[in-house]
Write a protein that holds these residues in place. Sequence first.
Motif, PDB file in Angstrom:
ATOM      1  N   ASN A  70       0.629  -1.064  -0.257  1.00 53.76           N
ATOM      2  CA  ASN A  70       0.153  -0.032   0.207  1.00 53.76           C
ATOM      3  C   ASN A  70       0.592   1.112   0.038  1.00 53.76           C
ATOM      4  OD1 ASN A  70      -1.310  -2.303   1.393  1.00 53.76           O
ATOM      5  ND2 ASN A  70      -3.068  -1.007   1.471  1.00 53.76           N
ATOM      6  N   LEU A  71       0.637   2.189  -1.023  1.00 54.11           N
ATOM      7  CA  LEU A  71       1.239   3.532  -0.992  1.00 54.11           C
ATOM      8  C   LEU A  71       0.422   4.558  -0.712  1.00 54.11           C
ATOM      9  CD1 LEU A  71       3.697   2.071  -2.115  1.00 54.11           C
ATOM     10  CD2 LEU A  71       3.970   3.901  -3.471  1.00 54.11           C
ATOM     11  N   THR A 125      -1.942  -1.031  -3.771  1.00 53.37           N
ATOM     12  CA  THR A 125      -3.157  -0.484  -3.354  1.00 53.37           C
ATOM     13  C   THR A 125      -2.973   0.969  -3.008  1.00 53.37           C
ATOM     14  OG1 THR A 125      -4.222  -2.485  -2.409  1.00 53.37           O
ATOM     15  CG2 THR A 125      -5.150  -0.405  -1.837  1.00 53.37           C
ATOM     16  N   THR A 126      -3.686   1.877  -3.739  1.00 50.57           N
ATOM     17  CA  THR A 126      -3.288   3.481  -3.558  1.00 50.57           C
ATOM     18  C   THR A 126      -4.773   4.220  -3.948  1.00 50.57           C
ATOM     19  OG1 THR A 126      -3.005   3.829  -6.455  1.00 50.57           O
ATOM     20  CG2 THR A 126      -1.156   3.103  -5.005  1.00 50.57           C
ATOM     21  N   ASP A 127      -4.587   5.496  -3.670  1.00 51.14           N
ATOM     22  CA  ASP A 127      -5.651   6.155  -4.233  1.00 51.14           C
ATOM     23  C   ASP A 127      -5.488   6.717  -5.770  1.00 51.14           C
ATOM     24  OD1 ASP A 127      -3.811   8.233  -4.295  1.00 51.14           O
ATOM     25  OD2 ASP A 127      -4.472   9.178  -2.592  1.00 51.14           O
ATOM     26  N   ARG A 128      -6.461   7.722  -6.406  1.00 58.15           N
ATOM     27  CA  ARG A 128      -6.099   7.942  -7.681  1.00 58.15           C
ATOM     28  C   ARG A 128      -5.263   8.876  -8.109  1.00 58.15           C
ATOM     29  NH1 ARG A 128      -9.373  10.480 -10.046  1.00 58.15           N
ATOM     30  NH2 ARG A 128     -10.873  11.324  -8.667  1.00 58.15           N
ATOM     31  N   LEU A 142      -7.671   0.546  -6.586  1.00 52.94           N
ATOM     32  CA  LEU A 142      -8.164   1.761  -6.382  1.00 52.94           C
ATOM     33  C   LEU A 142      -8.740   1.777  -4.869  1.00 52.94           C
ATOM     34  CD1 LEU A 142      -9.476   3.477  -9.409  1.00 52.94           C
ATOM     35  CD2 LEU A 142      -7.272   3.604  -8.597  1.00 52.94           C
ATOM     36  N   CYS A 143      -8.480   2.728  -4.076  1.00 52.30           N
ATOM     37  CA  CYS A 143      -9.139   2.973  -2.598  1.00 52.30           C
ATOM     38  C   CYS A 143     -10.697   3.082  -2.994  1.00 52.30           C
ATOM     39  CB  CYS A 143      -8.321   3.830  -2.092  1.00 52.30           C
ATOM     40  SG  CYS A 143      -9.136   4.195  -0.292  1.00 52.30           S
TER      41      CYS A 143
END
Length: 324
Positions: A70-71, A125-128, A142-143
């Motif tokens: 996860n970042l 796993t990250t946001d956009r 995507l989160c």
Amino acid sequence: MFGERLSAMLCLLVGKYRLSKRLVREALSDLLGVKLSLGAIRDREQEMSDALSAPVAQAEEYVRDQDAANLDETGWYEGKGEGSHHRAWLWVAATALVAVFRITSSRGSEVAKALLGTDFAGFLTTDRWSAYNWYDTALRQLCWSHLTRDFQGFIDRGGEGARIGQELMDERNRMFKWWHRVRDGTLAREAFERRMKEVEQKVGRLLREAEVGAEEKTAGIAKQILRLEEAMWTFVHVEGLEPTNNFAERLIRPCVLYRKTSFGTQSPEGSRFVERILTAVTTLGLQRRNVLEYLSDLLYAHRRGLPLPSLLPFATSTQASLPV
């Protein structure tokens, strides 16, 4: 003058309990009767930073070898000039048992690439945020916490997008209801995957409706999401993957509090100490290892030229595995 345990305690008060140097000086004076100058505290931090350099580098390699990570990133400050703080960013690359932090002046993709390494081939796993778009979409998740906020934004802006946003939220709620049942064992994963086919199709259709028929901002966000549509559903097909980036966000939250009370760091040397002590404190917490004991053992080994204790999960705080 400064034993390993006292030095470790001092650094722990900064790195875990987020005390300023002045408060550390007062705390040690009040609790232990130890009188230290601010310069002495700064020297102890530098010594700890040097001692942590090799274990943190090994922790970074460990993260790059994992099947999933996860970042996340958050704002930071490093140094000050012309009356204002210089903008920087604090990043975290996290796995189940090891988390690595890094402070840099950039929020760009080069930082994410440096943290993960060029050979990383796990699920991410990250946001956009666009800094992650270089990574293979088929290996991204995507989160859904961020997607939930996007869909709520559709609703809040009104118009045709509000209707679409509400339908997207309904599908989101169906997905999470089933997902929670998968996690508690009341719904078989195979049944979950079958049910999710309909959700995936409907969400895709609704986003395409928003792209062409909703208000300008809503349409633009829908278009951005659709570019990463495949990454919305990776967790459905990969066992062990979560649909949110909440794990990384929980780990980075104390750093946000640290920034608010300390206003960041004053120099690159200060940033190296902070990112390394945060890596040690967070990683040892994930492994349920005693942080004070580890830091004390680390300094003992560092001062005597002995092999350094590792931060990796298969090591123990008394088993040295790193060369100086």
